[in-house]
Design a protein around this motif. Structure first.
Motif, mmCIF file in Angstrom:
data_model
loop_
_atom_site.group_PDB
_atom_site.id
_atom_site.type_symbol
_atom_site.label_atom_id
_atom_site.label_comp_id
_atom_site.label_asym_id
_atom_site.label_seq_id
_atom_site.Cartn_x
_atom_site.Cartn_y
_atom_site.Cartn_z
ATOM 1 N N THR A 145 61.883 3.370 53.152
ATOM 2 C CA THR A 145 63.332 1.964 53.370
ATOM 3 C C THR A 145 63.856 1.486 52.462
ATOM 4 O O THR A 145 64.575 0.445 52.981
ATOM 5 N N ASP A 146 63.986 2.206 51.797
ATOM 6 C CA ASP A 146 64.967 1.326 50.506
ATOM 7 C C ASP A 146 65.488 2.596 49.627
ATOM 8 O O ASP A 146 64.589 3.063 48.870
ATOM 9 N N LYS A 147 66.298 2.848 49.282
ATOM 10 C CA LYS A 147 66.735 4.107 48.049
ATOM 11 C C LYS A 147 66.066 3.704 46.782
ATOM 12 O O LYS A 147 65.728 4.622 46.120
ATOM 13 N N TYR A 158 66.692 8.712 51.545
ATOM 14 C CA TYR A 158 65.333 9.604 50.012
ATOM 15 C C TYR A 158 65.551 8.085 49.751
ATOM 16 O O TYR A 158 65.397 7.583 50.320
ATOM 17 N N ILE A 159 64.997 8.474 49.001
ATOM 18 C CA ILE A 159 65.086 7.488 47.355
ATOM 19 C C ILE A 159 65.974 8.179 46.158
ATOM 20 O O ILE A 159 66.270 9.309 46.037
ATOM 21 N N GLY A 160 65.938 6.923 45.378
ATOM 22 C CA GLY A 160 67.281 8.017 44.168
ATOM 23 C C GLY A 160 68.425 7.657 45.396
ATOM 24 O O GLY A 160 68.769 7.311 45.620
ATOM 25 N N ASN A 161 69.363 9.304 44.253
ATOM 26 C CA ASN A 161 70.627 9.193 45.908
ATOM 27 C C ASN A 161 70.196 10.603 46.149
ATOM 28 O O ASN A 161 71.083 11.296 46.477
ATOM 29 N N GLY A 162 68.788 10.733 46.542
ATOM 30 C CA GLY A 162 68.805 12.658 47.599
ATOM 31 C C GLY A 162 69.021 13.279 46.445
ATOM 32 O O GLY A 162 68.402 13.759 47.600
ATOM 33 N N ASP A 163 69.716 13.583 45.577
ATOM 34 C CA ASP A 163 69.406 14.447 45.282
ATOM 35 C C ASP A 163 67.894 15.376 44.070
ATOM 36 O O ASP A 163 68.234 14.537 42.496
ATOM 37 N N TYR A 164 67.178 15.505 44.877
ATOM 38 C CA TYR A 164 65.834 16.269 44.059
ATOM 39 C C TYR A 164 65.413 16.760 42.888
ATOM 40 O O TYR A 164 65.264 17.424 42.663
ATOM 41 N N ASN A 170 68.785 17.256 40.157
ATOM 42 C CA ASN A 170 69.996 16.974 39.497
ATOM 43 C C ASN A 170 70.182 15.496 39.320
ATOM 44 O O ASN A 170 70.511 14.971 38.605
ATOM 45 N N GLY A 171 69.366 14.547 40.454
ATOM 46 C CA GLY A 171 69.835 13.324 40.298
ATOM 47 C C GLY A 171 68.855 12.479 40.182
ATOM 48 O O GLY A 171 67.865 12.862 39.181
ATOM 49 N N PRO A 172 68.752 10.990 39.511
ATOM 50 C CA PRO A 172 68.006 10.063 39.100
ATOM 51 C C PRO A 172 66.374 9.995 39.439
ATOM 52 O O PRO A 172 65.677 9.702 38.377
ATOM 53 N N VAL A 173 66.302 10.583 40.167
ATOM 54 C CA VAL A 173 65.111 10.729 41.087
ATOM 55 C C VAL A 173 64.820 12.245 41.498
ATOM 56 O O VAL A 173 65.860 12.569 42.253
#
Ligand code: T6T
Length: 328
Positions: free
Chosen positions: A98-100, A123-129, A131-134
């Protein structure tokens, strides 16, 4: 004697017809699997997603434990997630965070407890699982919401003749999906020099709030031409405000999410365009990907976009379109 043997053989072959073979029976090991599904909120979008997940789970012989929060909030969803993890018997879990940012730590805890997860819809983070932060979720299954916002506001521009004032009714900040729909809408509107975005309001996912906020804008902007409602309750409230103001058909409304109410509003000319997501597919694929993962599949796509059906008054009754209308 021969006749008796013949009947016996016939009976035997008939019985064999109904004995499940290896291809029809759910994989034996799946029989013990328990999957958790944690939705975002009680609404027709997630009820439809639940139906897809239940069908896949049934076919795979998986027990599906579903939890649906009463309202959209990290402080509501987190304890429900913790309780699902604390059960200690879930083999896999998929959810709509419910929250990035607010759901990263609670989900990291679930993974640290040994439960593989993937996210559906949001998604969580920036949605790029990749290269993203999460990176820890196995996949993100859901609509391309920037594209969805672009489709919605290009449609709104067409509906208002590419000129005039428009307004966005949104739900809650920092929700990946609706943030991206607003972003996509704003990007699309840049192409129309004669269109002005007069503002965006957040309705806390409450249709009554969406209605009163829209009412205020209709009074403040008597020449408002169009409204984009970014999800079920945003569009529902905006549409009702337009009706109450006696502006149906005059102020054009684009609704994200194909609930049965949105379809009624479309047919009643309160709404001019409905963007249907594919929540059934999201639920179904989430269970399938979970099963694949537990079966040792290592190439699960980190991103699975699920597409849209664009519903108008012209195509709403066509079966290949109507099938995307959400469950009640
Ligand atoms: O629009 C859907 C979903 O995609 C979004 O993340 C939250 O709102 C809905 O559930 C509709 O209410």
């Amino acid at each position: 004697m021969a006749k008796r043997i013949l009947y016996l053989l016939l009976a035997l072959s008939t019985i064999l017809l109904f004995v499940p073979t290896s291809s029809t029976m759910a994989p034996a090991h799946a029989a013990n699997y328990k999957f958790g599904f944690l939705a975002g909120v009680q609404d027709p979008f997630y009820f439809t997603m639940q139906r897809g997940a239940e069908l896949a789970a049934k076919e795979l012989g998986i027990e599906l434990i579903t939890q649906i929060p009463d309202n959209w909030n990290v402080t509501v969803q987190t304890p429900m997630l913790d309780a699902m993890v604390a059960r200690g018997d879930l083999n896999f879990l998929f959810l709509a965070p419910t929250d990035k940012d607010g759901m990263v730590a609670p989900l990291q805890k679930a993974v640290d407890a040994g439960i593989p997860i993937l996210t559906v819809d949001t998604y969580i983070g920036n949605g790029d699982y990749v290269n993203g932060p999460v990176k820890f979720p196995l996949s993100y299954i859901g609509s391309d919401n920037v594209q969805g916002g672009e489709i919605a506001c290009n449609g709104l521009a067409d509906a208002i003749g590419k000129k005039g004032k428009v307004y966005i009714q949104n739900t809650i900040p920092n929700v990946s999906t609706t943030d991206q729909r607003q972003q996509g809408c704003e990007e699309a509107l840049k192409q129309y020099p004669d269109i002005t975005l007069v503002g965006t309001d957040y309705n806390n996912d409450d249709p009554a709030v969406a209605q009163s906020q829209t009412q205020a804008v209709l009074q403040r902007e008597p020449d408002l031409a169009g409204i984009f409602g970014t999800n079920v309750y945003s569009a529902q409230g905006a549409g009702q405000a337009v009706v109450n103001a006696g502006l149906s058909g005059k102020v054009k409304v684009v609704a994200f999410d194909a609930t049965q109410l949105a379809i009624e509003q479309l047919k009643a000319k309160v709404v001019d365009l409905v963007i249907a997501q594919k929540p059934f597919d999201m639920g179904y694929l989430a269970v399938e990907m979970g099963m694949a993962y537990l079966d040792g599949v290592t190439s699960i796509p980190k991103r699975i976009p699920t597409g849209y059906a664009i519903i108008t008054r012209d195509n709403v009754d066509q079966p290949d379109i109507a099938r995307f209308i959400y469950t009640k």
